[in-house]
Motif scaffolding. Structure first.
Motif, mmCIF file in Angstrom:
data_model
loop_
_atom_site.group_PDB
_atom_site.id
_atom_site.type_symbol
_atom_site.label_atom_id
_atom_site.label_comp_id
_atom_site.label_asym_id
_atom_site.label_seq_id
_atom_site.Cartn_x
_atom_site.Cartn_y
_atom_site.Cartn_z
ATOM 1 N N PRO A 76 4.835 -0.704 -2.487
ATOM 2 C CA PRO A 76 4.186 -0.642 -1.341
ATOM 3 C C PRO A 76 3.018 -1.677 -1.111
ATOM 4 C CG PRO A 76 3.831 1.374 -2.672
ATOM 5 C CD PRO A 76 4.637 0.664 -3.171
ATOM 6 N N VAL A 77 2.385 -1.889 -2.194
ATOM 7 C CA VAL A 77 1.431 -2.795 -2.047
ATOM 8 C C VAL A 77 1.351 -3.729 -3.032
ATOM 9 C CG1 VAL A 77 -1.279 -3.287 -1.981
ATOM 10 C CG2 VAL A 77 -0.476 -1.317 -1.245
ATOM 11 N N LEU A 100 -8.419 -4.064 -1.692
ATOM 12 C CA LEU A 100 -7.328 -3.098 -1.915
ATOM 13 C C LEU A 100 -7.590 -2.081 -2.950
ATOM 14 C CD1 LEU A 100 -4.482 -5.971 -2.122
ATOM 15 C CD2 LEU A 100 -4.809 -4.395 -0.428
ATOM 16 N N LEU A 107 -1.392 -0.651 -6.974
ATOM 17 C CA LEU A 107 -1.503 -1.946 -6.623
ATOM 18 C C LEU A 107 -0.709 -2.774 -7.404
ATOM 19 C CD1 LEU A 107 -2.960 -4.551 -5.129
ATOM 20 C CD2 LEU A 107 -4.468 -4.412 -6.873
ATOM 21 N N ILE A 134 -0.981 -11.028 0.198
ATOM 22 C CA ILE A 134 -0.832 -9.538 0.405
ATOM 23 C C ILE A 134 0.509 -9.025 1.229
ATOM 24 C CG2 ILE A 134 -1.784 -7.337 0.719
ATOM 25 C CD1 ILE A 134 -4.257 -10.249 0.125
ATOM 26 N N ILE A 136 2.188 -5.417 2.437
ATOM 27 C CA ILE A 136 2.335 -4.168 2.558
ATOM 28 C C ILE A 136 3.333 -3.636 3.159
ATOM 29 C CG2 ILE A 136 0.842 -2.283 3.539
ATOM 30 C CD1 ILE A 136 -1.590 -3.898 3.276
ATOM 31 N N LYS A 137 4.104 -2.689 2.223
ATOM 32 C CA LYS A 137 5.445 -2.176 2.491
ATOM 33 C C LYS A 137 6.436 -3.220 3.065
ATOM 34 C CE LYS A 137 2.855 1.412 4.909
ATOM 35 N NZ LYS A 137 2.896 2.462 6.090
ATOM 36 N N ILE A 141 0.929 -9.946 5.200
ATOM 37 C CA ILE A 141 -0.079 -9.712 5.669
ATOM 38 C C ILE A 141 -0.912 -10.529 5.787
ATOM 39 C CG2 ILE A 141 -2.219 -8.087 5.642
ATOM 40 C CD1 ILE A 141 0.472 -6.286 6.092
ATOM 41 N N LEU A 156 -6.932 -1.784 8.118
ATOM 42 C CA LEU A 156 -6.189 -1.655 6.663
ATOM 43 C C LEU A 156 -5.876 -0.204 6.333
ATOM 44 C CD1 LEU A 156 -5.053 -3.246 4.423
ATOM 45 C CD2 LEU A 156 -7.337 -3.461 3.471
ATOM 46 N N LYS A 159 -2.901 1.007 7.968
ATOM 47 C CA LYS A 159 -1.835 0.345 7.139
ATOM 48 C C LYS A 159 -1.598 1.151 5.964
ATOM 49 C CE LYS A 159 -0.121 -3.954 8.573
ATOM 50 N NZ LYS A 159 0.557 -3.485 9.853
ATOM 51 N N LEU A 160 -2.495 1.587 5.219
ATOM 52 C CA LEU A 160 -2.415 2.319 3.774
ATOM 53 C C LEU A 160 -2.299 3.398 3.845
ATOM 54 C CD1 LEU A 160 -4.941 -0.376 1.911
ATOM 55 C CD2 LEU A 160 -2.297 -0.456 1.947
ATOM 56 N N ILE A 163 0.541 5.567 2.140
ATOM 57 C CA ILE A 163 0.825 5.169 0.690
ATOM 58 C C ILE A 163 0.072 6.119 -0.145
ATOM 59 C CG2 ILE A 163 0.795 3.388 -0.930
ATOM 60 C CD1 ILE A 163 0.963 1.434 1.496
#
Lengths: 170, 102
Positions: A76-77, A100, A107, A134, A136-137, A141, A156, A159-160, A163
């Motif tokens: 995911p990241v 992050l 991560l 980076i 994300i999903k 990004i 951010l 977005k996270l 997760i």
């Protein structure tokens, strides 16, 4: 310590064609949540880096692209950086990791300094010339400027948010 | 300096400024060479400097564009520099409205 045989995953995933020629294996290691996964062919995950056979096969851009695609889909990241999260080798990569880590999300990282061909493949994949990068999903990004900007604006966090938090043990 | 051609006579900073000004119709453009701040790191060793820059650019062309898109526009304008030793850019990209004092 778990071993992840990325090469097998690659061969299985892309039908018979890839299996026929030796796919280019990414040399170097893949970090996930502090556990180290070796993505090179040797099955012995405990083999020290110095003793691992170097796998400098003729780079196949297609199979490296598969590696990148798989990285960003399964994690995911995902960050492509200089150095590793524990020891970044560049201020921008260091900053991105710090931002992050603030969010307690799993991560995953690759050190593009270890593999120049992977470095090129990632640049082509995202159409972006610099590192860190980076995802994300699965979505690209941006670099450290953008991540920092999104962190400051709250984007951010949005977005996270869905997760799951990172787990230390597998 | 080197024998790479006439453009080498201009510093990278000036070349960056010129390219961005023409491609992106920048109303404000500030280019700062911060390579010395990164002198310790691996990729900079053996270069003549001019590897890391801070760029601040204000342009109407950024209107409606995401940050990623704006940065891409800057990178595209500087493709040649990126292939000849430019290593990293810290980019601030705003539209005239965003840059105006409130």
């Amino acid at each position: 310590m778990a071993t992840r045989s990325l090469s097998n995953a690659l061969l299985k995933g892309v039908g018979g064609i890839q299996a026929a020629r030796s796919s280019r294996i990414v040399s170097g290691s893949f970090y996930q949540n502090g556990n180290k996964y070796f993505s090179t062919v040797p099955h012995d995950a405990d083999t020290h880096e110095d003793f691992r056979p170097t796998n400098k096969l003729q780079g196949s851009a297609v199979s490296l692209k598969d590696v990148v695609e798989q990285d960003v889909k399964e994690n995911p990241v995902m960050i492509y950086m200089k150095g590793v999260p524990e020891f970044p080798q560049c201020g921008f990569s260091s900053l991105a990791v710090r931002v992050l880590k603030h969010y307690n999300v799993p991560l995953s990282a690759r050190n593009i300094l270890e593999d120049p061909e992977l470095k090129s493949a990632v640049k082509v994949y995202s159409n972006w010339p610099t590192f860190p990068q980076i995802f994300i999903k699965g979505e690209f990004i941006g670099g450290s400027d953008i991540i920092m900007n999104m962190h400051q604006s709250g984007e951010l966090k949005e977005k996270l948010k869905d997760i799951g938090s990172s787990q230390k043990s597998e | 300096m080197g024998s790479r051609g006439a453009s080498v006579l201009l510093s990278r900073a000036s070349r960056i400024k010129t390219k961005l000004q023409s491609t992106l119709e920048a109303s404000i453009i500030e280019v700062e060479d911060v390579s010395h701040q990164h002198a310790g790191h691996a990729a900079v060793k053996g270069t003549q400097g001019e590897t890391h820059f801070n760029v601040k650019i204000v342009s109407p062309k950024f209107q409606g564009q995401s940050l990623v898109k704006r940065h891409r526009m800057v990178y595209d304008a500087l493709a040649e520099e990126l292939q000849s030793g430019l290593h990293a850019l810290s980019i601030i990209a705003k539209t005239p409205e965003e840059a105006a004092p409130k």
